[in-house]
Design an enzyme around this catalytic site. Structure first.
Site, PDB file in Angstrom:
ATOM      1  N   ASP A 130       0.832  -1.197   0.000  1.00 39.71           N
ATOM      2  CA  ASP A 130       0.000   0.000   0.000  1.00 39.71           C
ATOM      3  C   ASP A 130       0.870   1.253   0.000  1.00 39.71           C
ATOM      4  O   ASP A 130       0.523   2.269   0.586  1.00 39.71           O
ATOM      5  CB  ASP A 130      -0.932  -0.015   1.227  1.00 39.71           C
ATOM      6  CG  ASP A 130      -2.049   1.013   1.125  1.00 39.71           C
ATOM      7  OD1 ASP A 130      -2.411   1.383   0.008  1.00 39.71           O
ATOM      8  OD2 ASP A 130      -2.540   1.458   2.179  1.00 39.71           O
ATOM      9  N   CYS A 184     -18.818 -14.927  -4.684  1.00 34.52           N
ATOM     10  CA  CYS A 184     -19.867 -14.305  -3.871  1.00 34.52           C
ATOM     11  C   CYS A 184     -21.240 -14.911  -4.168  1.00 34.52           C
ATOM     12  O   CYS A 184     -22.126 -14.877  -3.316  1.00 34.52           O
ATOM     13  CB  CYS A 184     -19.922 -12.802  -4.132  1.00 34.52           C
ATOM     14  SG  CYS A 184     -18.630 -11.851  -3.306  1.00 34.52           S
ATOM     15  N   CYS A 187     -25.111 -13.662  -3.009  1.00 33.41           N
ATOM     16  CA  CYS A 187     -25.079 -12.953  -1.721  1.00 33.41           C
ATOM     17  C   CYS A 187     -24.901 -11.450  -1.937  1.00 33.41           C
ATOM     18  O   CYS A 187     -24.061 -11.015  -2.730  1.00 33.41           O
ATOM     19  CB  CYS A 187     -23.944 -13.495  -0.859  1.00 33.41           C
ATOM     20  SG  CYS A 187     -23.820 -12.696   0.766  1.00 33.41           S
ATOM     21  N   CYS A 194     -24.579  -2.100   4.343  1.00 29.27           N
ATOM     22  CA  CYS A 194     -23.708  -0.932   4.457  1.00 29.27           C
ATOM     23  C   CYS A 194     -24.539   0.225   5.011  1.00 29.27           C
ATOM     24  O   CYS A 194     -25.567   0.577   4.432  1.00 29.27           O
ATOM     25  CB  CYS A 194     -23.128  -0.554   3.096  1.00 29.27           C
ATOM     26  SG  CYS A 194     -22.178   0.985   3.125  1.00 29.27           S
ATOM     27  N   CYS A 212     -18.557   6.452   2.174  1.00 29.42           N
ATOM     28  CA  CYS A 212     -17.948   5.416   3.008  1.00 29.42           C
ATOM     29  C   CYS A 212     -17.509   5.969   4.365  1.00 29.42           C
ATOM     30  O   CYS A 212     -16.758   6.946   4.447  1.00 29.42           O
ATOM     31  CB  CYS A 212     -16.747   4.816   2.270  1.00 29.42           C
ATOM     32  SG  CYS A 212     -15.869   3.553   3.210  1.00 29.42           S
ATOM     33  N   CYS A 239     -14.652   1.457   9.606  1.00 31.10           N
ATOM     34  CA  CYS A 239     -15.900   0.694   9.651  1.00 31.10           C
ATOM     35  C   CYS A 239     -15.633  -0.703   9.114  1.00 31.10           C
ATOM     36  O   CYS A 239     -15.005  -0.857   8.062  1.00 31.10           O
ATOM     37  CB  CYS A 239     -16.970   1.390   8.801  1.00 31.10           C
ATOM     38  SG  CYS A 239     -18.537   0.504   8.673  1.00 31.10           S
ATOM     39  N   CYS A 242     -19.018  -4.152   6.256  1.00 33.93           N
ATOM     40  CA  CYS A 242     -19.072  -4.975   5.042  1.00 33.93           C
ATOM     41  C   CYS A 242     -18.254  -6.248   5.165  1.00 33.93           C
ATOM     42  O   CYS A 242     -18.434  -7.190   4.386  1.00 33.93           O
ATOM     43  CB  CYS A 242     -18.628  -4.162   3.825  1.00 33.93           C
ATOM     44  SG  CYS A 242     -16.905  -3.656   3.839  1.00 33.93           S
ATOM     45  N   CYS A 246     -20.099 -10.479   6.020  1.00 34.29           N
ATOM     46  CA  CYS A 246     -19.731 -11.401   4.946  1.00 34.29           C
ATOM     47  C   CYS A 246     -19.676 -12.840   5.458  1.00 34.29           C
ATOM     48  O   CYS A 246     -18.949 -13.131   6.414  1.00 34.29           O
ATOM     49  CB  CYS A 246     -18.375 -11.014   4.359  1.00 34.29           C
ATOM     50  SG  CYS A 246     -17.785 -12.142   3.078  1.00 34.29           S
TER      51      CYS A 246
END
Length: 313
Positions: A130, A184, A187, A194, A212, A239, A242, A246
């Site tokens: 990153d 996924c 789903c 969110c 966000c 946060c 999400c 999952c």
């Protein structure tokens, strides 16, 4: 040593360093579909005020420009899922910020792995975490580590998504791993739950950073719009919604990386302590922490919103 034995030794060393998954993919330009989605994301200004996302697109789309004569990208994943969570009645921080800043920990481990590889075979390359225009989740999916879910997170089947990603782009050439397809299915829990409806799915999931909570509480240094602030609930830094909703994260296991374990002082930060936090407290508690990205003023802004939300509850 044949290339398969070399690859096995490198992977064994990666696991011994604490990485939970690793894979290798050839260096090539990012495919046209993903480039188009990224360009559209920028055109629609969904990066909010993160102007750095517009920089060095040539390097972002072609890793050859980051490392001359690069042949492969070795991608690794480092688990940060906490052993102990902040008490539910306390102000909440995203799990990735519980311990020491992952940039430091990941970078050190990547350098150690890179040095080990050079004891086996002489290569040129660079390590990334990153810290450069590298499409980390894209390359992780290409390397077969996991798939990019509808929550825009890299999901590792059987392990979940609470992982940091790192890369070694180098002249090393080994047998490649096959890309992983999205799993996924039908789903939509992350999209539906969110709090601010920041996830938009139309064949391809887009994250609107403007909506966000993670962006607003960490990257945004100014005023947080009232519409978003009212939905922050007990969140003061980031946060995890999400990820928490999952289904793949039912497989999450606590990290073995001691540097990611939270201090007792951090875990004890209740509403009163946050409200009366001083600059000195902030610098002590969050020394070497990703929370410093929000800066003291940013965290206190978030704490003030937390207090207002509690008074309305």
């Amino acid at each position: 040593m044949d290339v398969f034995s070399l690859k096995n030794k490198i992977f064994e060393q990666a696991y011994s360093l604490g990485f939970s998954a690793c894979g290798i993919t050839p260096v090539k330009e990012v495919d046209g579909v993903d480039r188009s989605h990224f360009e559209k994301w920028l055109q629609e200004e969904k990066e909010a005020q993160m102007q750095y996302m517009r920089n060095y697109k040539d390097k972002r789309f072609d890793p050859h420009l980051l490392v001359e004569n690069a042949r492969s990208i070795l991608v690794v994943a480092l688990n940060y899922y906490p052993h102990t969570h902040i008490p539910e009645k306390h102000p909440q921080f995203a799990s990735y910020a519980y311990g020491q800043d992952y940039h430091i920990i990941m970078k050190n481990k990547l350098k150690e792995l890179f040095s080990f590889i050079n004891t086996l075979v002489n290569i040129e390359g660079r390590t990334f975490c990153d810290t450069a225009p590298v499409m980390e989740r894209y390359w992780a999916q290409q390397a077969g580590i996991g798939f990019i879910g509808k929550n825009t997170q890299l999901i590792i089947p059987g392990k979940g998504s609470f992982f940091f990603l790192g890369e070694i782009i180098s002249t090393l050439e080994l047998p490649w791993d096959a890309p992983m397809k999205n799993r996924c299915g039908h789903c939509r829990r992350c999209i539906e739950q969110c709090p601010t409806k920041a996830l938009i799915h139309d064949n391809f999931t887009t994250l609107d950073s403007n909506r966000c909570i993670s962006y607003q509480t960490i990257e945004n240094k100014g005023h947080i719009p009232a519409e978003i602030a009212s939905k922050m609930d007990d969140r003061v830094y980031g946060c995890d919604t999400c990820q928490k909703v999952c289904p793949w994260n039912r497989f999450s296991t606590p990290t073995t990386i001691s540097e990611f374990k939270p201090s007792d002082e951090f875990l004890s930060l209740d509403a009163e302590k946050i409200e009366h936090l001083t600059h000195e407290d902030f610098n002590r508690i969050f020394k070497n922490s990703a929370v410093k990205r929000a800066k003291y003023d940013g965290l206190m802004r978030n704490a003030d919103i937390y207090k207002k939300n509690r008074s309305k509850a």
